[in-house]
Design a protein around this motif. Structure first.
Motif, PDB file in Angstrom:
ATOM      1  N   PHE A  57      -1.261   6.492  16.016  1.00 19.94           N
ATOM      2  CA  PHE A  57      -2.289   6.208  15.021  1.00 19.94           C
ATOM      3  C   PHE A  57      -2.973   4.883  15.319  1.00 19.94           C
ATOM      4  CE2 PHE A  57      -1.786   9.536  11.971  1.00 19.94           C
ATOM      5  CZ  PHE A  57      -0.443   9.871  11.942  1.00 19.94           C
ATOM      6  N   PHE A  99       0.887   5.315   0.758  1.00 18.42           N
ATOM      7  CA  PHE A  99       0.164   6.337   1.501  1.00 18.42           C
ATOM      8  C   PHE A  99       0.795   7.695   1.226  1.00 18.42           C
ATOM      9  CE2 PHE A  99      -2.438   3.806   4.408  1.00 18.42           C
ATOM     10  CZ  PHE A  99      -1.789   2.593   4.424  1.00 18.42           C
ATOM     11  N   GLY A 129       1.984  17.133   9.675  1.00 19.21           N
ATOM     12  CA  GLY A 129       1.086  17.221  10.818  1.00 19.21           C
ATOM     13  C   GLY A 129      -0.253  16.529  10.633  1.00 19.21           C
ATOM     14  N   LYS A 130      -0.380  15.750   9.579  1.00 19.24           N
ATOM     15  CA  LYS A 130      -1.660  15.106   9.281  1.00 19.24           C
ATOM     16  C   LYS A 130      -1.538  13.587   9.341  1.00 19.24           C
ATOM     17  CE  LYS A 130      -3.605  19.057   8.299  1.00 19.24           C
ATOM     18  NZ  LYS A 130      -4.640  19.640   9.194  1.00 19.24           N
ATOM     19  N   GLY A 131      -2.657  12.927   9.089  1.00 23.30           N
ATOM     20  CA  GLY A 131      -2.683  11.476   9.094  1.00 23.30           C
ATOM     21  C   GLY A 131      -2.254  10.882   7.764  1.00 23.30           C
ATOM     22  N   LEU A 132      -2.480   9.569   7.638  1.00 26.10           N
ATOM     23  CA  LEU A 132      -2.089   8.839   6.435  1.00 26.10           C
ATOM     24  C   LEU A 132      -3.291   8.655   5.521  1.00 26.10           C
ATOM     25  CD1 LEU A 132       0.061   8.035   8.662  1.00 26.10           C
ATOM     26  CD2 LEU A 132       0.381   5.961   7.316  1.00 26.10           C
ATOM     27  N   LEU A 168       4.647   7.289   1.687  1.00 22.10           N
ATOM     28  CA  LEU A 168       5.070   6.129   2.462  1.00 22.10           C
ATOM     29  C   LEU A 168       4.645   4.849   1.760  1.00 22.10           C
ATOM     30  CD1 LEU A 168       3.899   7.587   5.846  1.00 22.10           C
ATOM     31  CD2 LEU A 168       6.258   6.977   5.376  1.00 22.10           C
ATOM     32  N   GLY A 224      -6.721   6.270  11.212  1.00 22.31           N
ATOM     33  CA  GLY A 224      -7.339   7.435  11.808  1.00 22.31           C
ATOM     34  C   GLY A 224      -6.436   8.646  11.651  1.00 22.31           C
ATOM     35  N   SER A 225      -6.916   9.784  12.123  1.00 23.80           N
ATOM     36  CA  SER A 225      -6.174  11.038  11.980  1.00 23.80           C
ATOM     37  C   SER A 225      -5.051  11.182  12.994  1.00 23.80           C
ATOM     38  CB  SER A 225      -7.125  12.223  12.108  1.00 23.80           C
ATOM     39  OG  SER A 225      -8.091  12.190  11.082  1.00 23.80           O
ATOM     40  N   SER A 252       4.285  -3.047   7.552  1.00 19.43           N
ATOM     41  CA  SER A 252       5.622  -2.535   7.824  1.00 19.43           C
ATOM     42  C   SER A 252       5.906  -1.379   6.879  1.00 19.43           C
ATOM     43  CB  SER A 252       6.673  -3.643   7.622  1.00 19.43           C
ATOM     44  OG  SER A 252       6.432  -4.723   8.502  1.00 19.43           O
ATOM     45  N   PHE A 253       6.358  -0.269   7.436  1.00 25.31           N
ATOM     46  CA  PHE A 253       6.522   0.965   6.680  1.00 25.31           C
ATOM     47  C   PHE A 253       7.967   1.254   6.345  1.00 25.31           C
ATOM     48  CE2 PHE A 253       2.466   3.175   6.624  1.00 25.31           C
ATOM     49  CZ  PHE A 253       1.740   2.499   7.580  1.00 25.31           C
ATOM     50  N   GLN A 301       0.843  -1.191   0.000  1.00 26.91           N
ATOM     51  CA  GLN A 301       0.000   0.000   0.000  1.00 26.91           C
ATOM     52  C   GLN A 301       0.881   1.245   0.000  1.00 26.91           C
ATOM     53  OE1 GLN A 301      -2.971  -0.566   3.054  1.00 26.91           O
ATOM     54  NE2 GLN A 301      -4.213   1.164   2.408  1.00 26.91           N
ATOM     55  N   ARG A 352      -1.816  13.457  18.646  1.00 32.19           N
ATOM     56  CA  ARG A 352      -0.480  14.007  18.900  1.00 32.19           C
ATOM     57  C   ARG A 352      -0.315  14.177  20.401  1.00 32.19           C
ATOM     58  NH1 ARG A 352       3.428  16.266  15.941  1.00 32.19           N
ATOM     59  NH2 ARG A 352       2.093  16.194  14.080  1.00 32.19           N
ATOM     60  N   GLN A 374       1.255  11.441   3.279  1.00 28.49           N
ATOM     61  CA  GLN A 374       1.106  12.118   4.553  1.00 28.49           C
ATOM     62  C   GLN A 374       1.521  13.579   4.400  1.00 28.49           C
ATOM     63  OE1 GLN A 374       3.457  10.700   7.956  1.00 28.49           O
ATOM     64  NE2 GLN A 374       1.789  11.263   9.340  1.00 28.49           N
TER      65      GLN A 374
END
Lengths: 109, 114
Positions: free
Chosen positions: B91, A36, A41-44, A89, B106-107, A98-99, A34, B110, A38
């Motif tokens: 996360f 992604f 300061g944000k999510g994936l 990512l 999810g978002s 695993s990233f 997968q 922090r 990012q």
């Protein structure tokens, strides 16, 4: 233990240029891979999912390939735009995800 | 679906305090994962659950960390006592156990421990 490596770590290109991001992994016994995105300061945000039986997956300007035997995946982004600036990512899935460390992309206007 | 929901979005706490992070997975997703992201170590898996049962907690850094999943729609990650080195983004992710599906994240929360 699965090791995921992303090259390059950072990339800066002028707007309109095509982007090529590389990912390699050590254990080919994966369920899927997968990509992604990012933002700082944000999510994936999931971009593309390539199942283990597939060779590639496409969504709009994005195309990702998978070569399980060589342990490689490549993400292509065509005609880059400043809005594509983010960290990308790569993650491989066996029983867990695993990233890699990511490639930080800057597209200059 | 509203996606994977985490709360709080931001948490600032003093060293030694207890911190509880919460996650609601996507309905129908029976695998849940907790990840931690830091600049130094990237994204690390802490623990994951299948059908509310912890399967692999080898990534939990120390006994100060604990996670529970009392039902299919709720999980918590608790740190007691918290330390400054626990500062990170945490996360939560979910996916169906069976089938070749991707993960939804999810978002994040922090966490800053001062």
């Amino acid at each position: 233990k699965q090791e995921v490596t992303q090259i390059p770590a950072a990339l800066s290109v002028p707007e309109g240029e095509n982007l090529v991001l590389n990912c390699s992994f050590t254990d080919s016994a994966i369920y899927n891979l997968q990509w992604f995105r990012q933002d700082p300061g944000k999510g994936l945000t999931s971009l593309l999912l390539i199942q283990s039986s597939q060779r590639e997956q496409t969504s709009g300007r994005l195309n990702a390939s998978l070569d399980k035997s060589s342990g490689r995946s490549t993400l292509y982004i065509a005609a880059s735009q400043p809005g594509d600036s983010a960290t990308y990512l790569c993650a491989v899935s066996d029983y867990k995800l695993s990233f890699g460390a990511g490639t930080t992309v800057t597209v200059r206007a | 679906d509203a996606g994977v929901i985490q709360s709080p979005r931001h948490e600032v706490t003093e060293m030694g305090q207890e911190v509880t992070l919460r996650c609601k997975p996507i309905s129908g997703h029976d695998s849940l994962f907790w990840y931690r992201q830091t600049m130094m170590r990237g994204l690390e898996l802490l623990i994951y659950f299948n059908n509310n049962v912890p399967i692999d907690d080898s990534g939990m850094p120390e006994d100060r960390f604990s996670a529970k999943m009392p039902n299919a729609s709720f999980s918590t990650l608790k740190i007691q006592p918290s330390e400054p080195r626990d500062s990170a983004v945490y996360f939560c992710a979910s996916r169906p156990i069976w089938g070749d599906y991707g993960y939804t994240f999810g978002s994040g929360t922090r966490l800053t421990v001062v």
